[in-house]
Design a protein around this motif. Sequence first.
Motif, short mmCIF file in Angstrom:
data_model
loop_
_atom_site.label_atom_id
_atom_site.label_comp_id
_atom_site.label_asym_id
_atom_site.label_seq_id
_atom_site.Cartn_x
_atom_site.Cartn_y
_atom_site.Cartn_z
N VAL A 23 -0.23 1.92 16.07
CA VAL A 23 0.15 0.65 15.43
C VAL A 23 1.15 -0.12 16.28
N LYS A 24 0.83 -1.39 16.57
CA LYS A 24 1.76 -2.20 17.36
C LYS A 24 2.40 -3.32 16.54
N SER A 25 1.68 -3.78 15.54
CA SER A 25 2.22 -4.86 14.72
C SER A 25 1.57 -4.79 13.34
N LEU A 26 2.01 -5.67 12.44
CA LEU A 26 1.43 -5.64 11.09
C LEU A 26 -0.06 -5.90 11.12
N ARG A 27 -0.52 -6.54 12.16
CA ARG A 27 -1.96 -6.80 12.34
C ARG A 27 -2.76 -5.50 12.30
N ASP A 28 -2.15 -4.41 12.75
CA ASP A 28 -2.87 -3.14 12.85
C ASP A 28 -2.76 -2.30 11.57
N ILE A 29 -2.08 -2.84 10.57
CA ILE A 29 -1.84 -2.05 9.36
C ILE A 29 -2.66 -2.61 8.20
N SER A 30 -3.43 -1.73 7.56
CA SER A 30 -4.22 -2.18 6.39
C SER A 30 -3.37 -1.97 5.13
N LEU A 31 -3.79 -2.60 4.06
CA LEU A 31 -3.07 -2.39 2.80
C LEU A 31 -3.12 -0.92 2.39
N VAL B 163 6.80 -2.03 10.67
CA VAL B 163 5.89 -1.54 11.71
C VAL B 163 6.41 -0.21 12.28
N GLU B 164 7.73 -0.17 12.57
CA GLU B 164 8.33 1.06 13.12
C GLU B 164 8.09 2.24 12.18
N ALA B 165 8.29 2.01 10.89
CA ALA B 165 8.16 3.09 9.91
C ALA B 165 6.72 3.61 9.88
N ILE B 166 5.76 2.70 9.89
CA ILE B 166 4.34 3.13 9.80
C ILE B 166 3.91 3.78 11.12
N ARG B 167 4.53 3.33 12.21
CA ARG B 167 4.17 3.89 13.53
C ARG B 167 4.46 5.40 13.61
N GLN B 168 5.43 5.86 12.82
CA GLN B 168 5.72 7.30 12.82
C GLN B 168 4.47 8.10 12.45
N TYR B 169 3.66 7.51 11.60
CA TYR B 169 2.45 8.20 11.13
C TYR B 169 1.21 7.78 11.91
N HIS B 170 1.23 6.56 12.42
CA HIS B 170 0.07 6.02 13.15
C HIS B 170 0.57 5.44 14.48
N PRO B 171 0.67 6.27 15.51
CA PRO B 171 1.29 5.82 16.76
C PRO B 171 0.58 4.64 17.42
#
Length: 386
Positions: A241-249, A231-239
């Motif tokens: 994002v709070k949890s894996l729930r907010d991340i699509s494949l 989640v932290e890594a993806i948040r760098q690009y998509h601020p």
Amino acid sequence: MHSLSDIVGLYENRFDTHPLLVRSCGRINIIGEHTDYNDGFVLPAAVDKYIYFAIGENGTTESHLFAADIKQSHSFDINKIEPCEKLWANYLMGIMQQLQERGVPLEGVDCVFGGNLPIGSGLSSSAALECGFALGLKTLFQVEASLVELAQLAQRSSHQFVGIPCGIMDQFASLLGRAGQAIKLDCRSLQYEYIPLELGECELVLINTKVHHELASSEYPVRVKECREGVEAIRQYHPEVKSLRDISLAMLEEHRAALPEVIYRRCAYVIRENGRLEEAAICLAEGRMERLGELLLLTHEGLRDDYEVSSPELDFLVAFAKGFDGVLGARLMGGGFGGCTINLVRKEAKEKFLREASKAYFRQFGIHSEYYFVRPVDGTTVVREE
Ligand code: GLA
């Protein structure tokens, strides 16, 4: 194995008062594994494997607990509650401590408990311990708290007192289960709906590997951390994002190069598992058992290969089930590294499957497995007031 009347008898032999009686449930989970602490969805049900509690306040500051199934006791001063080496006692003391933190004026209690819920089998005997005791204390000391609040309190106790960073699924299912239904729970909002667990020509059966690897407790917090790292890594690009729930494949794929391979696999599993759960809920509603079975098998593959929480015993039983005529699907259930598989089986194939699976398992590992038929029932409840 103890019945409710055994527990009452044991209580009355030890203590003078007339106890309150609570019946606490274990749980199964149809699908949605390791999704709860990622703000995802789960589909559990409370089942008819129980821990019975007899509890009464004793007017002192000492509490006396007796675990009838393992014949162990533990006494402590309610003003000096500290973790001890007995895990079961920690689950109970943690609940008292949480209530004290809420400002509930407690007294010492006498408590005897035991039942027919197998321990360490993935049916969440730990949540049943917490929830039964919590409901008992709430009733004895007239604590204002809803069942959802009680589930949250029990989860906090696991985190803060027992030291296990679990999700909310087990406590929620134990307390809010309903006869004949599964609960589709959104672990972020805690909104939930009941879905009839109607399986037509099929049945769910559990097979207990009777193995519980040490890894079960040590790897769980590692998985929690790995998901957070993703989640932290993806948040760098998509601020946002709070949890894996907010991340699509698609988002995960886009940033795959930014993630260590193992973190990518953990995250991909969780995201796909939420998708499988949505589809499984529709399959249940439409009676599409074959597809439901396929989804269970896909979940197992994900847990084995990407989330890496399976074990040779679980893999063996699932592979056996997969190749057996009349079995539609199977997977490991719960945290992993041992415990039970859950199997979706045609009723007419059930007896033969269980017989053959148990023989094959014994030949392979030299261990006698156990099987359980379970029914979804109303959750943890007070069966008799003091
Ligand atoms: C354990 C935890 C639950 C959940 C499952 C895996 O049972 O207590 O919160 O994370 O593992 O789905």
